[in-house]
Design a protein around this motif. Structure first.
Motif, PDB file in Angstrom:
ATOM      1  N   LYS A  61       0.608  -1.000   0.045  1.00  0.00           N
ATOM      2  CA  LYS A  61       0.307  -0.285   0.090  1.00  0.00           C
ATOM      3  C   LYS A  61       1.115   1.472   0.188  1.00  0.00           C
ATOM      4  O   LYS A  61       2.252   1.404   0.343  1.00  0.00           O
ATOM      5  N   GLY A  62       0.154   2.188  -0.321  1.00  0.00           N
ATOM      6  CA  GLY A  62       1.067   3.502  -0.107  1.00  0.00           C
ATOM      7  C   GLY A  62       0.268   4.430  -0.068  1.00  0.00           C
ATOM      8  O   GLY A  62      -1.831   4.811   0.299  1.00  0.00           O
ATOM      9  N   THR A  63       0.440   6.451  -0.015  1.00  0.00           N
ATOM     10  CA  THR A  63      -0.727   7.236  -0.001  1.00  0.00           C
ATOM     11  C   THR A  63      -0.013   8.476  -0.785  1.00  0.00           C
ATOM     12  O   THR A  63       0.806   8.475  -1.197  1.00  0.00           O
ATOM     13  N   MET A  64      -1.025   9.126  -1.651  1.00  0.00           N
ATOM     14  CA  MET A  64       0.316  10.553  -2.458  1.00  0.00           C
ATOM     15  C   MET A  64      -1.025  11.518  -1.982  1.00  0.00           C
ATOM     16  O   MET A  64      -2.183  11.047  -2.090  1.00  0.00           O
ATOM     17  N   PRO A  65      -0.570  12.616  -1.626  1.00  0.00           N
ATOM     18  CA  PRO A  65      -1.680  13.775  -0.982  1.00  0.00           C
ATOM     19  C   PRO A  65      -2.674  14.076  -2.517  1.00  0.00           C
ATOM     20  O   PRO A  65      -2.002  13.679  -3.751  1.00  0.00           O
ATOM     21  N   ILE A  66      -3.413  14.724  -2.031  1.00  0.00           N
ATOM     22  CA  ILE A  66      -4.378  15.265  -2.662  1.00  0.00           C
ATOM     23  C   ILE A  66      -3.596  16.904  -2.721  1.00  0.00           C
ATOM     24  O   ILE A  66      -3.645  17.309  -2.240  1.00  0.00           O
ATOM     25  N   ARG A  67      -3.524  17.378  -4.023  1.00  0.00           N
ATOM     26  CA  ARG A  67      -3.311  18.338  -4.518  1.00  0.00           C
ATOM     27  C   ARG A  67      -4.471  19.620  -4.624  1.00  0.00           C
ATOM     28  O   ARG A  67      -3.937  20.693  -3.892  1.00  0.00           O
ATOM     29  N   SER A  68      -5.388  19.334  -5.061  1.00  0.00           N
ATOM     30  CA  SER A  68      -6.466  20.334  -5.086  1.00  0.00           C
ATOM     31  C   SER A  68      -7.512  19.317  -5.605  1.00  0.00           C
ATOM     32  O   SER A  68      -7.666  18.240  -5.526  1.00  0.00           O
ATOM     33  N   ASP A  88      -0.956  14.409  -5.964  1.00  0.00           N
ATOM     34  CA  ASP A  88       0.525  15.127  -5.960  1.00  0.00           C
ATOM     35  C   ASP A  88       1.173  14.061  -6.481  1.00  0.00           C
ATOM     36  O   ASP A  88       1.517  12.997  -5.316  1.00  0.00           O
ATOM     37  N   VAL A  89       1.773  13.026  -7.859  1.00  0.00           N
ATOM     38  CA  VAL A  89       1.934  12.436  -8.070  1.00  0.00           C
ATOM     39  C   VAL A  89       3.701  12.041  -7.580  1.00  0.00           C
ATOM     40  O   VAL A  89       4.004  11.159  -6.146  1.00  0.00           O
ATOM     41  N   ALA A  90       4.391  12.839  -7.330  1.00  0.00           N
ATOM     42  CA  ALA A  90       5.379  13.265  -6.947  1.00  0.00           C
ATOM     43  C   ALA A  90       6.230  12.925  -5.098  1.00  0.00           C
ATOM     44  O   ALA A  90       6.992  12.467  -4.929  1.00  0.00           O
ATOM     45  N   ARG A  91       4.879  12.954  -4.352  1.00  0.00           N
ATOM     46  CA  ARG A  91       4.870  13.125  -3.064  1.00  0.00           C
ATOM     47  C   ARG A  91       4.257  11.708  -3.184  1.00  0.00           C
ATOM     48  O   ARG A  91       4.233  11.769  -1.697  1.00  0.00           O
ATOM     49  N   ALA A  92       4.525  10.652  -3.766  1.00  0.00           N
ATOM     50  CA  ALA A  92       3.486   9.755  -3.394  1.00  0.00           C
ATOM     51  C   ALA A  92       4.592   8.694  -2.352  1.00  0.00           C
ATOM     52  O   ALA A  92       5.945   8.786  -2.460  1.00  0.00           O
ATOM     53  N   ARG A  93       3.996   8.104  -1.379  1.00  0.00           N
ATOM     54  CA  ARG A  93       4.782   7.533  -0.687  1.00  0.00           C
ATOM     55  C   ARG A  93       4.494   6.179  -0.844  1.00  0.00           C
ATOM     56  O   ARG A  93       3.027   5.506  -0.667  1.00  0.00           O
ATOM     57  N   ARG A 112       8.179  12.364 -13.284  1.00  0.00           N
ATOM     58  CA  ARG A 112       9.155  13.684 -13.479  1.00  0.00           C
ATOM     59  C   ARG A 112       8.461  14.872 -14.982  1.00  0.00           C
ATOM     60  O   ARG A 112       8.241  16.569 -15.016  1.00  0.00           O
ATOM     61  N   ARG A 113       7.776  13.192 -15.890  1.00  0.00           N
ATOM     62  CA  ARG A 113       7.051  14.185 -16.768  1.00  0.00           C
ATOM     63  C   ARG A 113       5.367  14.473 -16.740  1.00  0.00           C
ATOM     64  O   ARG A 113       5.071  15.611 -17.306  1.00  0.00           O
ATOM     65  N   PHE A 114       4.679  13.845 -15.474  1.00  0.00           N
ATOM     66  CA  PHE A 114       3.422  13.368 -15.187  1.00  0.00           C
ATOM     67  C   PHE A 114       3.353  13.835 -13.995  1.00  0.00           C
ATOM     68  O   PHE A 114       3.463  13.096 -12.994  1.00  0.00           O
ATOM     69  N   PRO A 115       3.642  14.682 -13.289  1.00  0.00           N
ATOM     70  CA  PRO A 115       3.276  15.039 -11.696  1.00  0.00           C
ATOM     71  C   PRO A 115       2.128  15.166 -11.115  1.00  0.00           C
ATOM     72  O   PRO A 115       2.316  15.436 -10.050  1.00  0.00           O
ATOM     73  N   THR A 116       0.939  14.844 -11.639  1.00  0.00           N
ATOM     74  CA  THR A 116      -0.576  15.444 -11.372  1.00  0.00           C
ATOM     75  C   THR A 116      -0.727  14.188 -12.054  1.00  0.00           C
ATOM     76  O   THR A 116      -0.324  13.273 -13.334  1.00  0.00           O
ATOM     77  N   ARG A 145      -0.756  10.450 -17.144  1.00  0.00           N
ATOM     78  CA  ARG A 145       0.808   9.992 -17.451  1.00  0.00           C
ATOM     79  C   ARG A 145      -0.127  10.592 -19.118  1.00  0.00           C
ATOM     80  O   ARG A 145       0.959  10.231 -20.506  1.00  0.00           O
ATOM     81  N   ASP A 146      -0.720  11.405 -18.984  1.00  0.00           N
ATOM     82  CA  ASP A 146      -1.922  12.180 -19.986  1.00  0.00           C
ATOM     83  C   ASP A 146      -2.602  10.975 -20.847  1.00  0.00           C
ATOM     84  O   ASP A 146      -2.436  11.667 -21.973  1.00  0.00           O
ATOM     85  N   VAL A 147      -2.520  10.129 -20.368  1.00  0.00           N
ATOM     86  CA  VAL A 147      -3.775   9.556 -20.694  1.00  0.00           C
ATOM     87  C   VAL A 147      -5.511   9.466 -20.173  1.00  0.00           C
ATOM     88  O   VAL A 147      -5.206   9.200 -18.932  1.00  0.00           O
ATOM     89  N   THR A 148      -6.461   9.758 -20.985  1.00  0.00           N
ATOM     90  CA  THR A 148      -7.350  10.327 -20.167  1.00  0.00           C
ATOM     91  C   THR A 148      -8.691   8.662 -19.958  1.00  0.00           C
ATOM     92  O   THR A 148      -8.562   8.503 -21.525  1.00  0.00           O
ATOM     93  N   ARG A 149      -8.633   8.703 -19.568  1.00  0.00           N
ATOM     94  CA  ARG A 149      -9.882   6.825 -19.793  1.00  0.00           C
ATOM     95  C   ARG A 149     -11.225   7.070 -18.327  1.00  0.00           C
ATOM     96  O   ARG A 149     -11.289   7.228 -17.772  1.00  0.00           O
TER      97      ARG A 149
END
Length: 208
Positions: A61-68, A88-93, A112-116, A145-149
């Motif tokens: 398991k992990g966590t990822m902060p909500i940016r907004s 906020d992808v970069a701050r995932a743990r 790095r390329r897709f931070p959210t 990753r800039d892919v929408t589904r």
């Protein structure tokens, strides 16, 4: 459509540091038919995303902060409510340092390329009795990753425990569902990590 109901929280897990209790036991909320949609702001300290995956046959398991989060609740017609949540992808743990490094690398989330990561609702389906809990679902567009589904998430919305039936100043919501990481191009390490990832978004929101 007539006014529907939002539950009062009583007896489920903590959300962040605020120890908000949730429950599927419902109390009616009588809202005037003329009530205008209300926008809510996010309490970031009490909001986060849990995610669950299987690595080499073991649950992780992990966590990822909500940016907004931009949340609008229409009490006169809850199906017209909407949510726009950015993570906020970069701050995932994760519990494993090496797993976090691989997850944020170019073969999986490529932080790095897709931070959210973003979820934008497109349809709200109420649960039994016309409630945004206990069977409610939210359909929306998930962008990774800039892919929408399109995805469908189980939804719950609750008033603060012990609050009056007409007190909607503070609410908590939960969105849960499983996604395929391969569908978004995050398919690295497929020999070690299963394709399915479960999301559990929990947030506290207050009237803006």
């Amino acid at each position: 459509m007539s006014a529907r109901e939002i539950d009062s929280g009583a007896g489920c897990p903590q959300i962040g540091r605020r120890a908000l209790l949730l429950s599927l036991a419902a109390l009616p909320l009588a809202a005037p038919l003329s009530a205008a949609p209300v926008r809510y702001r996010l309490d970031q300290s009490a909001s986060s995303v849990g995610f669950f995956f299987t690595l080499s046959g073991s649950a992780q398991k992990g966590t990822m902060p909500i940016r907004s989060a931009d949340i609008v609740i229409d009490t006169a017609n809850l199906t017209r409510s909407r949510a726009d949540v950015t993570l906020d992808v970069a701050r995932a743990r994760t519990n494993l340092v090496f797993a976090r490094t691989a997850m944020l690398g170019p073969d999986v989330l490529d932080a790095r390329r897709f931070p959210t990561i973003r979820f934008t609702s497109t349809r709200v389906q109420l649960g039994p009795g016309g409630r945004l809990s206990d069977g409610a679902r939210i359909t929306g567009d998930l962008t990774v990753r800039d892919v929408t589904r399109p995805v469908v998430l189980e939804a719950s919305l609750f008033r603060r425990r012990g609050s009056a039936a007409d007190d909607l100043s503070e609410l908590s919501f939960r969105l849960r569902g499983a996604i395929s990481r391969r569908a978004f191009g995050a398919s690295g390490y497929r020999d070690l990590v299963r394709d399915a990832v479960t999301l559990d978004i929990r947030a506290v929101i207050r009237q803006a």
